[in-house]
Design an enzyme around this catalytic site. Sequence first.
Site, PDB file in Angstrom:
ATOM      1  N   PHE A   1     -63.780   0.699  12.706  1.00  0.00           N
ATOM      2  CA  PHE A   1     -62.961  -0.317  13.370  1.00  0.00           C
ATOM      3  C   PHE A   1     -63.674  -1.678  13.274  1.00  0.00           C
ATOM      4  O   PHE A   1     -64.886  -1.745  13.365  1.00  0.00           O
ATOM      5  CB  PHE A   1     -62.791   0.113  14.830  1.00  0.00           C
ATOM      6  CG  PHE A   1     -61.780  -0.677  15.599  1.00  0.00           C
ATOM      7  CD1 PHE A   1     -60.434  -0.367  15.517  1.00  0.00           C
ATOM      8  CD2 PHE A   1     -62.177  -1.723  16.413  1.00  0.00           C
ATOM      9  CE1 PHE A   1     -59.494  -1.086  16.241  1.00  0.00           C
ATOM     10  CE2 PHE A   1     -61.245  -2.452  17.149  1.00  0.00           C
ATOM     11  CZ  PHE A   1     -59.901  -2.139  17.058  1.00  0.00           C
TER      12      PHE A   1
ATOM     13  N   ASP B   1     -68.606   6.463  18.010  1.00  0.00           N
ATOM     14  CA  ASP B   1     -67.506   5.819  18.709  1.00  0.00           C
ATOM     15  C   ASP B   1     -66.382   6.857  18.846  1.00  0.00           C
ATOM     16  O   ASP B   1     -65.892   7.392  17.846  1.00  0.00           O
ATOM     17  CB  ASP B   1     -67.041   4.600  17.901  1.00  0.00           C
ATOM     18  CG  ASP B   1     -65.975   3.801  18.636  1.00  0.00           C
ATOM     19  OD1 ASP B   1     -65.116   4.426  19.286  1.00  0.00           O
ATOM     20  OD2 ASP B   1     -65.987   2.567  18.522  1.00  0.00           O
TER      21      ASP B   1
ATOM     22  N   TYR C   1     -58.088   3.233  27.332  1.00  0.00           N
ATOM     23  CA  TYR C   1     -56.662   2.839  27.378  1.00  0.00           C
ATOM     24  C   TYR C   1     -55.842   3.516  26.287  1.00  0.00           C
ATOM     25  O   TYR C   1     -54.644   3.313  26.206  1.00  0.00           O
ATOM     26  CB  TYR C   1     -56.500   1.313  27.310  1.00  0.00           C
ATOM     27  CG  TYR C   1     -57.251   0.633  26.188  1.00  0.00           C
ATOM     28  CD1 TYR C   1     -56.759   0.648  24.894  1.00  0.00           C
ATOM     29  CD2 TYR C   1     -58.461  -0.006  26.431  1.00  0.00           C
ATOM     30  CE1 TYR C   1     -57.448   0.026  23.871  1.00  0.00           C
ATOM     31  CE2 TYR C   1     -59.159  -0.630  25.413  1.00  0.00           C
ATOM     32  CZ  TYR C   1     -58.652  -0.611  24.125  1.00  0.00           C
ATOM     33  OH  TYR C   1     -59.351  -1.209  23.115  1.00  0.00           O
ATOM     34  N   LYS C   2     -56.486   4.315  25.425  1.00  0.00           N
ATOM     35  CA  LYS C   2     -55.760   5.000  24.364  1.00  0.00           C
ATOM     36  C   LYS C   2     -55.265   6.346  24.913  1.00  0.00           C
ATOM     37  O   LYS C   2     -54.346   6.374  25.696  1.00  0.00           O
ATOM     38  CB  LYS C   2     -56.662   5.108  23.138  1.00  0.00           C
ATOM     39  CG  LYS C   2     -56.913   3.711  22.542  1.00  0.00           C
ATOM     40  CD  LYS C   2     -57.928   3.626  21.448  1.00  0.00           C
ATOM     41  CE  LYS C   2     -57.988   2.188  20.925  1.00  0.00           C
ATOM     42  NZ  LYS C   2     -59.125   1.920  20.054  1.00  0.00           N
TER      43      LYS C   2
ATOM     44  N   ARG D   1     -48.857   3.629  11.290  1.00  0.00           N
ATOM     45  CA  ARG D   1     -49.674   4.645  11.948  1.00  0.00           C
ATOM     46  C   ARG D   1     -48.864   5.239  13.080  1.00  0.00           C
ATOM     47  O   ARG D   1     -48.322   4.514  13.916  1.00  0.00           O
ATOM     48  CB  ARG D   1     -50.938   3.963  12.472  1.00  0.00           C
ATOM     49  CG  ARG D   1     -52.034   4.895  12.899  1.00  0.00           C
ATOM     50  CD  ARG D   1     -53.269   4.115  13.320  1.00  0.00           C
ATOM     51  NE  ARG D   1     -53.039   3.361  14.553  1.00  0.00           N
ATOM     52  CZ  ARG D   1     -53.998   2.798  15.278  1.00  0.00           C
ATOM     53  NH1 ARG D   1     -55.253   2.873  14.890  1.00  0.00           N
ATOM     54  NH2 ARG D   1     -53.716   2.140  16.389  1.00  0.00           N
TER      55      ARG D   1
HETATM   56  C1  LIG Z   1     -59.669   0.658  19.895  1.00  0.00           C
HETATM   57  C2  LIG Z   1     -61.058   0.629  19.343  1.00  0.00           C
HETATM   58  C3  LIG Z   1     -62.003  -0.323  19.791  1.00  0.00           C
HETATM   59  C4  LIG Z   1     -61.583  -1.377  20.776  1.00  0.00           C
HETATM   60  O1  LIG Z   1     -62.627  -2.076  21.358  1.00  0.00           O
HETATM   61  P1  LIG Z   1     -62.294  -3.041  22.583  1.00  0.00           P
HETATM   62  O2  LIG Z   1     -63.578  -3.650  22.955  1.00  0.00           O
HETATM   63  O3  LIG Z   1     -61.672  -2.206  23.662  1.00  0.00           O
HETATM   64  O4  LIG Z   1     -61.298  -4.048  22.112  1.00  0.00           O
HETATM   65  C5  LIG Z   1     -63.288  -0.241  19.282  1.00  0.00           C
HETATM   66  N1  LIG Z   1     -63.634   0.704  18.375  1.00  0.00           N
HETATM   67  C6  LIG Z   1     -62.740   1.616  17.923  1.00  0.00           C
HETATM   68  C7  LIG Z   1     -63.164   2.653  16.936  1.00  0.00           C
HETATM   69  C8  LIG Z   1     -61.433   1.592  18.388  1.00  0.00           C
HETATM   70  O5  LIG Z   1     -60.550   2.482  17.930  1.00  0.00           O
END
Ligand SMILES: *Cc1c(COP(=O)(O)O)cnc(C)c1O
Length: 389
Positions: free
Chosen positions: A123, A191, A216-217, A363
């Site tokens: 990400f 992660d 939040y996911k 997705r």
């Molecule tokens: C959604 C996601 C994030 C989001 O990070 P935020 O700090 O909450 O914006 C980070 N890493 C991965 C792999 C994600 O899927």
Amino acid sequence: MSSSAELDSVDGLARYRDLFLRSDDVVAYLDGNSLGRPLAASAARISAFIEEQWAGRLIRGWDESWLDLPIRIGDELGRVLLGAAAGQTTIGDSTTVLLYKLIRAAVDARPDRREIVVDRENFPTDRYVVEGIAAERGMTVHWVETAEDVVASHDTALVVLSHIAYRSGRLSDVATITAAAHDAGALILWDLCHSVGVAPVQLDEWEVDLAVGCTYKYLNGGPGSPAFAYVASNHQATLRQPIQGWLGSRAPFEMGQGYEAGAGIRGFLSGTPPILGMLAMQDMLALIDDVGLGAVRAKSIELTTFAIALADELLPDAVLATPRDPALRGSHITLDHDGFARIMPRLWERGVIPDFRRPNGIRLGLSPLSTSFAEVEVGVRAIAEELAV
Ligand SMILES: *Cc1c(COP(=O)(O)O)cnc(C)c1O
């Protein structure tokens, strides 16, 4: 292929869908991996919190229950979803900020090693934080294509990977990759943003050093709900995170001179915890605990299998970017097609809400407790219809 109606009628988890709030204009919500739907219980919990806790207890609430909340929820999350014994998990800042804190702590613990390994599939925030810290610390970034390509060496301080890749949905073998990093003397950070709440995780058993993840996911914590951090107990006394705030200090309320890190996972806190943001995730955590993650994962595999079969039939020109072997994928699938960018506004107008990932990917994130097979079918059919226009 069974029809969506047949699959829904034998779905043992179907009855849980009614626990979520929904709106009539959305006919297919296929983005539960980006922002989960709210549970009705969360609306009640938040409202009760404001009236009883905030209005009723006022500042006394901090001493009575709020200050411990990050670690209380962290322990529960560890027990229910992470395979983590108590005292290693806390809820805190955003995933991005927690990545910064833990990556800095890890590389500073390996001062004789000059590189951080990260994959290009990761990400953006993970890659950007790694790049920033490498620049700050005069280190190099060792890029690999995917998590499977990682090779750690005697010069690797830390490996940073996602358990489930945010775009392709590929699920990595954490135990094997972690053991290889350790063989080279490196630390590893996983992660879990796209796996927590939907795929089995065993952080202690897999001997993971560090982990972070969103709430939040698939944990339905609501927009911007704070992330979690896991620091294995064997590292807590040696790793030092860089944001030395008062609430991570040894004795916050002495308000003394000079920072001394708090013991255990507390030392990884920084400032005042965002209590309101931690309310809703507790309902989803309790629900998954009730249902059992095994059943959630089983339905997740059925949903993605069904979505792939439908795409094969209805979207023959789209390319599946996700592994076909269910053991190798998480709870979302990505399809690539050059026509997808054009049809996204029309899908949203129809109340069909997938996610678009550049340059050409749609997705479909399938959250097992809130998504029906019928919703998947409505969504994939709508995509096929709009492509044909
Ligand atoms: C959604 C996601 C994030 C989001 O990070 P935020 O700090 O909450 O914006 C980070 N890493 C991965 C792999 C994600 O899927």
